[in-house]
Design a protein around this motif. Structure first.
Motif, PDB file in Angstrom:
ATOM      1  N   ALA A 176      10.251   0.495 -11.742  1.00 30.96           N
ATOM      2  CA  ALA A 176       9.736  -0.204 -10.596  1.00 30.96           C
ATOM      3  C   ALA A 176       9.736  -1.733 -11.085  1.00 30.96           C
ATOM      4  CB  ALA A 176       8.294   0.018 -10.028  1.00 30.96           C
ATOM      5  N   LYS A 177      10.460  -2.511 -10.240  1.00 30.52           N
ATOM      6  CA  LYS A 177      10.548  -4.190 -10.489  1.00 30.52           C
ATOM      7  C   LYS A 177      10.270  -4.851  -9.453  1.00 30.52           C
ATOM      8  CE  LYS A 177      14.310  -3.166 -13.547  1.00 30.52           C
ATOM      9  NZ  LYS A 177      15.856  -3.265 -13.780  1.00 30.52           N
ATOM     10  N   SER A 178       9.717  -6.066  -9.545  1.00 26.41           N
ATOM     11  CA  SER A 178       9.483  -7.133  -8.569  1.00 26.41           C
ATOM     12  C   SER A 178       9.716  -8.474  -8.971  1.00 26.41           C
ATOM     13  CB  SER A 178       7.836  -6.930  -8.070  1.00 26.41           C
ATOM     14  OG  SER A 178       7.692  -7.837  -7.167  1.00 26.41           O
ATOM     15  N   GLU A 179      10.059  -9.396  -8.042  1.00 25.37           N
ATOM     16  CA  GLU A 179      10.375 -10.572  -8.361  1.00 25.37           C
ATOM     17  C   GLU A 179       9.109 -11.346  -8.774  1.00 25.37           C
ATOM     18  OE1 GLU A 179      12.611 -12.579  -5.356  1.00 25.37           O
ATOM     19  OE2 GLU A 179      14.326 -11.393  -5.692  1.00 25.37           O
ATOM     20  N   ASN A 180       8.014 -10.820  -8.360  1.00 13.75           N
ATOM     21  CA  ASN A 180       6.712 -11.603  -8.546  1.00 13.75           C
ATOM     22  C   ASN A 180       5.859 -10.703  -9.514  1.00 13.75           C
ATOM     23  OD1 ASN A 180       7.105 -13.508  -6.416  1.00 13.75           O
ATOM     24  ND2 ASN A 180       6.870 -11.985  -4.978  1.00 13.75           N
ATOM     25  N   GLN A 181       4.692 -11.294  -9.928  1.00  9.08           N
ATOM     26  CA  GLN A 181       3.987 -10.746 -10.844  1.00  9.08           C
ATOM     27  C   GLN A 181       3.161  -9.490 -10.274  1.00  9.08           C
ATOM     28  OE1 GLN A 181       1.561 -13.182 -13.229  1.00  9.08           O
ATOM     29  NE2 GLN A 181       0.034 -11.670 -13.948  1.00  9.08           N
ATOM     30  N   PHE A 182       3.029  -8.277 -11.083  1.00 10.82           N
ATOM     31  CA  PHE A 182       2.247  -7.165 -10.367  1.00 10.82           C
ATOM     32  C   PHE A 182       0.900  -7.568  -9.966  1.00 10.82           C
ATOM     33  CE2 PHE A 182       4.980  -3.252 -12.161  1.00 10.82           C
ATOM     34  CZ  PHE A 182       5.969  -3.891 -11.473  1.00 10.82           C
ATOM     35  N   SER A 183       0.559  -7.312  -8.944  1.00 12.51           N
ATOM     36  CA  SER A 183      -0.851  -7.497  -8.387  1.00 12.51           C
ATOM     37  C   SER A 183      -1.871  -6.295  -9.011  1.00 12.51           C
ATOM     38  CB  SER A 183      -0.925  -7.396  -6.951  1.00 12.51           C
ATOM     39  OG  SER A 183      -0.611  -6.457  -6.467  1.00 12.51           O
ATOM     40  N   ARG A 184      -3.138  -6.499  -8.931  1.00 13.17           N
ATOM     41  CA  ARG A 184      -4.048  -5.597  -9.423  1.00 13.17           C
ATOM     42  C   ARG A 184      -4.053  -4.480  -8.691  1.00 13.17           C
ATOM     43  NH1 ARG A 184     -10.010  -7.621  -9.511  1.00 13.17           N
ATOM     44  NH2 ARG A 184      -9.124  -8.909 -10.876  1.00 13.17           N
ATOM     45  N   GLU A 185      -3.723  -4.429  -7.168  1.00 13.20           N
ATOM     46  CA  GLU A 185      -3.548  -3.287  -6.432  1.00 13.20           C
ATOM     47  C   GLU A 185      -2.304  -2.507  -6.846  1.00 13.20           C
ATOM     48  OE1 GLU A 185      -3.810  -6.192  -5.513  1.00 13.20           O
ATOM     49  OE2 GLU A 185      -5.990  -6.037  -4.490  1.00 13.20           O
ATOM     50  N   ILE A 186      -1.243  -3.184  -7.240  1.00 10.85           N
ATOM     51  CA  ILE A 186       0.020  -2.275  -7.514  1.00 10.85           C
ATOM     52  C   ILE A 186      -0.169  -1.884  -9.019  1.00 10.85           C
ATOM     53  CG2 ILE A 186       2.296  -2.440  -8.639  1.00 10.85           C
ATOM     54  CD1 ILE A 186       2.656  -4.784  -6.503  1.00 10.85           C
ATOM     55  N   ARG A 187      -0.954  -2.308  -9.777  1.00 14.95           N
ATOM     56  CA  ARG A 187      -1.163  -1.714 -11.205  1.00 14.95           C
ATOM     57  C   ARG A 187      -2.178  -0.535 -11.115  1.00 14.95           C
ATOM     58  NH1 ARG A 187       0.845  -4.328 -15.196  1.00 14.95           N
ATOM     59  NH2 ARG A 187       1.512  -6.651 -14.824  1.00 14.95           N
ATOM     60  N   SER A 188      -3.148  -0.639 -10.136  1.00 14.06           N
ATOM     61  CA  SER A 188      -3.855   0.416  -9.729  1.00 14.06           C
ATOM     62  C   SER A 188      -3.228   1.450  -9.073  1.00 14.06           C
ATOM     63  CB  SER A 188      -5.206   0.067  -8.631  1.00 14.06           C
ATOM     64  OG  SER A 188      -5.923   1.130  -8.465  1.00 14.06           O
ATOM     65  N   GLU A 189      -2.158   1.310  -8.329  1.00 12.22           N
ATOM     66  CA  GLU A 189      -1.471   2.621  -7.601  1.00 12.22           C
ATOM     67  C   GLU A 189      -0.572   3.254  -8.779  1.00 12.22           C
ATOM     68  OE1 GLU A 189      -0.863   3.436  -3.857  1.00 12.22           O
ATOM     69  OE2 GLU A 189      -2.891   2.840  -4.912  1.00 12.22           O
ATOM     70  N   ILE A 190      -0.167   2.433  -9.671  1.00 12.21           N
ATOM     71  CA  ILE A 190       0.845   3.080 -10.745  1.00 12.21           C
ATOM     72  C   ILE A 190      -0.313   4.048 -11.758  1.00 12.21           C
ATOM     73  CG2 ILE A 190       1.868   2.703 -12.977  1.00 12.21           C
ATOM     74  CD1 ILE A 190       3.038   0.102 -11.695  1.00 12.21           C
ATOM     75  N   ARG A 191      -1.527   3.515 -11.901  1.00 14.09           N
ATOM     76  CA  ARG A 191      -2.524   4.385 -12.848  1.00 14.09           C
ATOM     77  C   ARG A 191      -2.648   5.415 -11.997  1.00 14.09           C
ATOM     78  NH1 ARG A 191      -4.606  -0.903 -13.966  1.00 14.09           N
ATOM     79  NH2 ARG A 191      -6.324  -0.392 -12.303  1.00 14.09           N
ATOM     80  N   ARG A 192      -3.104   5.394 -10.603  1.00 10.09           N
ATOM     81  CA  ARG A 192      -3.419   6.414  -9.794  1.00 10.09           C
ATOM     82  C   ARG A 192      -2.100   7.609  -9.690  1.00 10.09           C
ATOM     83  NH1 ARG A 192      -2.897   6.167  -3.348  1.00 10.09           N
ATOM     84  NH2 ARG A 192      -3.695   8.524  -2.836  1.00 10.09           N
ATOM     85  N   PHE A 193      -0.902   7.258  -9.831  1.00  8.91           N
ATOM     86  CA  PHE A 193       0.062   8.097  -9.638  1.00  8.91           C
ATOM     87  C   PHE A 193       0.114   8.876 -11.198  1.00  8.91           C
ATOM     88  CE2 PHE A 193       4.538   8.223 -11.550  1.00  8.91           C
ATOM     89  CZ  PHE A 193       5.098   9.298 -10.743  1.00  8.91           C
ATOM     90  N   GLY A 236       0.734  -1.166  -0.048  1.00  8.53           N
ATOM     91  CA  GLY A 236      -0.091  -0.153  -0.070  1.00  8.53           C
ATOM     92  C   GLY A 236       0.915   1.296  -0.054  1.00  8.53           C
ATOM     93  N   ALA A 237       2.205   1.237  -0.231  1.00  7.91           N
ATOM     94  CA  ALA A 237       2.947   2.407   0.104  1.00  7.91           C
ATOM     95  C   ALA A 237       3.524   2.672  -1.115  1.00  7.91           C
ATOM     96  CB  ALA A 237       4.051   2.226   1.075  1.00  7.91           C
ATOM     97  N   LEU A 238       3.456   1.927  -2.440  1.00  8.34           N
ATOM     98  CA  LEU A 238       3.817   2.176  -3.706  1.00  8.34           C
ATOM     99  C   LEU A 238       3.570   3.602  -4.078  1.00  8.34           C
ATOM    100  CD1 LEU A 238       5.615   1.518  -6.056  1.00  8.34           C
ATOM    101  CD2 LEU A 238       3.535   0.424  -7.025  1.00  8.34           C
ATOM    102  N   TYR A 239       2.443   4.128  -3.956  1.00  6.68           N
ATOM    103  CA  TYR A 239       2.238   5.370  -4.516  1.00  6.68           C
ATOM    104  C   TYR A 239       3.059   6.443  -3.818  1.00  6.68           C
ATOM    105  CZ  TYR A 239      -0.560   9.774  -5.282  1.00  6.68           C
ATOM    106  OH  TYR A 239      -0.941  10.959  -5.458  1.00  6.68           O
ATOM    107  N   ASP A 240       3.128   6.520  -2.407  1.00  7.71           N
ATOM    108  CA  ASP A 240       3.872   7.304  -1.974  1.00  7.71           C
ATOM    109  C   ASP A 240       5.418   7.312  -2.280  1.00  7.71           C
ATOM    110  OD1 ASP A 240       1.788   8.102  -0.199  1.00  7.71           O
ATOM    111  OD2 ASP A 240       2.503   6.887   1.455  1.00  7.71           O
TER     112      ASP A 240
END
Length: 345
Positions: free
Chosen positions: A95-112, A76-80
C-alpha cells in the motif's frame, strides 16, 4: 497451436510401441514451467474424470502481490480493500501513497492485522507499507479452524446463559475478543478455499477436494453467523441495566441446551457423516425454533413492563436465529454426504 492460460486446444492421442498412448504438451506451458526433456510431471486422475498435470518442482504457492494506491481509494475504505486482497489469496500486499500516512490509515492497517491470520509488516515508511503472509494456505487444516470456531462459539453461548441466570458478568467480559477470533478464522478459511480453487497443490496439502473445500467455507460462514448472534446476546446481557433475570427452565433460555446438544452432534458428524444423527439434530433445532417463535408471539399478550419484554424478545430472537444457522450447518453436512456418495461411470 500455441495456447496460453485460460485458452483451450484439442490434441490427438498417438499410439507408440503398440501399447503406449502419448500426447504432446503445449510448448508455452513447458517453457513457462521451465521444463525440459526427462523432467518429471505429476499426473493426477480426478474423480470428475479429468487429468491434472503438475510439474514436480512447482512451489506449493506462487508469489502473488496486490498493490494498493491509497490516493485512489475513498476515505475509510482501506480496510475493505486490504481484506479483499487477503481473501483473494495474495501472499503480499503493498500500500502506497504520495502523502504521509494519516493516523486513520495506520489504524486501519493495525485493524487489518488483528482481523487476519499470518500477515505481518515486512517494510514500512511514512508513505508506504509492505505486508507479507507468513502462513501457507495449505498448512492449517480446515477442520482444525472449524473446531476452534465451534469451541469459541459454544463457550460464549454457555457463559452468556450463566450470566443471564445470575452469574458474574466477568464470564463474558471478553465477548468482543472471542468474536474477533471467530471472524479471523472465518476469513482464514475463505482465503484457504480461494487458494484451493486456484492451486491443486494447496488442495492436495489440505487433503480435500475443491467441492469439499467450498462446503467447509459454507460451514465456517454458518458458525460465524451464529457467533454474531451469540455476540449480540452477550452485549445485551452486559449493557441492559437493570437486567431482567431469566429462568433457565423456561423459554427462551431452555432452548439453549437443546442447541448445544444438537450443534455438538453436528460437529461430530463433520467426521462421522451419520445422516440419521444429522436429521435428528435438525429436527430438534426446528422444534426449538417453532417453540421460540410461539414464545415471542405470546410475550406481548400479557401486561408486563415493556423494557423486560423487549429484552426477552431480543434474546429469544437471537437464540432462534442461532438454531436456524445450525440447521443450515446440518444441511451443508447432508450435501457433503450426498456428493461423496455420487457414483461416476
Amino acid at each position: 497451436m500455441p495456447i496460453g492460460p485460460g485458452e483451450q486446444d484439442v490434441r490427438r492421442l498417438q499410439l507408440t510401441g503398440g501399447s503406449t498412448y502419448t500426447m504432446s504438451l503445449p510448448k508455452p506451458w513447458v517453457l513457462t514451467n521451465n521444463l525440459s526433456a526427462r523432467d518429471g510431471i505429476r499426473v493426477e486422475w480426478r474423480p470428475t474424470g479429468e487429468l491434472s498435470l503438475t510439474p514436480l518442482d512447482v512451489p506449493e504457492e506462487v508469489k502473488t502481490l496486490v498493490e494498493l494506491n491509497l490516493d485512489g481509494i475513498p476515505e475509510g475504505a482501506l480496510y475493505d480493500h486490504l481484506m479483499g486482497a487477503y481473501l483473494s489469496g495474495a501472499r503480499e500486499i503493498s500500500a502506497k501513497s504520495e502523502n504521509q500516512f494519516s493516523r486513520e490509515i495506520r489504524s486501519e492497517i493495525r485493524r487489518f492485522l488483528r482481523s487476519t491470520r499470518g500477515f505481518e509488516i515486512g517494510e514500512q515508511s511514512e508513505t508506504s507499507v509492505h505486508l507479507i503472509s507468513l502462513l501457507n494456505a495449505g498448512e492449517l487444516p480446515l477442520h482444525a479452524s472449524l473446531n476452534r470456531m465451534y469451541l469459541l462459539l459454544s463457550s460464549l453461548v454457555r457463559d452468556t446463559f450463566e450470566v443471564l441466570v445470575g452469574s458474574d458478568d466477568e464470564l463474558i467480559s471478553d465477548f468482543e475478543e472471542r468474536e474477533r477470533e471467530v471472524d479471523g478464522l472465518h476469513y482464514l478459511i475463505e482465503r484457504q478455499v480461494g487458494s484451493m480453487l486456484d492451486s491443486q497443490q494447496v488442495a492436495r496439502s489440505l487433503g480435500l477436494g475443491r467441492k469439499q473445500g467450498v462446503e467447509h467455507a459454507n460451514l465456517a460462514r454458518s458458525l460465524e453467523r451464529m457467533m454474531d448472534h451469540a455476540h449480540e446476546m452477550a452485549r445485551l446481557a452486559l449493557e441492559t441495566t437493570p437486567r431482567p433475570r431469566l429462568k433457565s427452565e423456561e423459554f427462551p433460555l431452555s432452548a439453549l441446551p437443546m442447541w448445544m446438544d444438537a450443534q455438538k452432534s453436528l460437529m461430530i458428524n463433520l467426521r462421522t457423516h451419520d445422516s440419521y444423527q444429522i436429521e435428528e439434530a435438525r429436527d430438534s433445532l426446528k422444534a426449538a425454533q417453532l417453540s421460540l417463535k410461539e414464545h415471542e408471539e405470546g410475550l406481548w399478550t400479557g401486561r408486563r413492563k415493556a423494557s423486560r419484554l423487549l429484552f426477552e424478545d431480543r434474546i429469544s430472537e437471537s437464540i432462534r436465529r442461532i438454531c436456524a444457522y445450525s440447521r443450515d450447518f446440518g444441511e451443508i453436512l447432508l450435501n457433503m454426504i450426498a456428493y461423496d456418495s455420487i457414483q461416476r461411470e
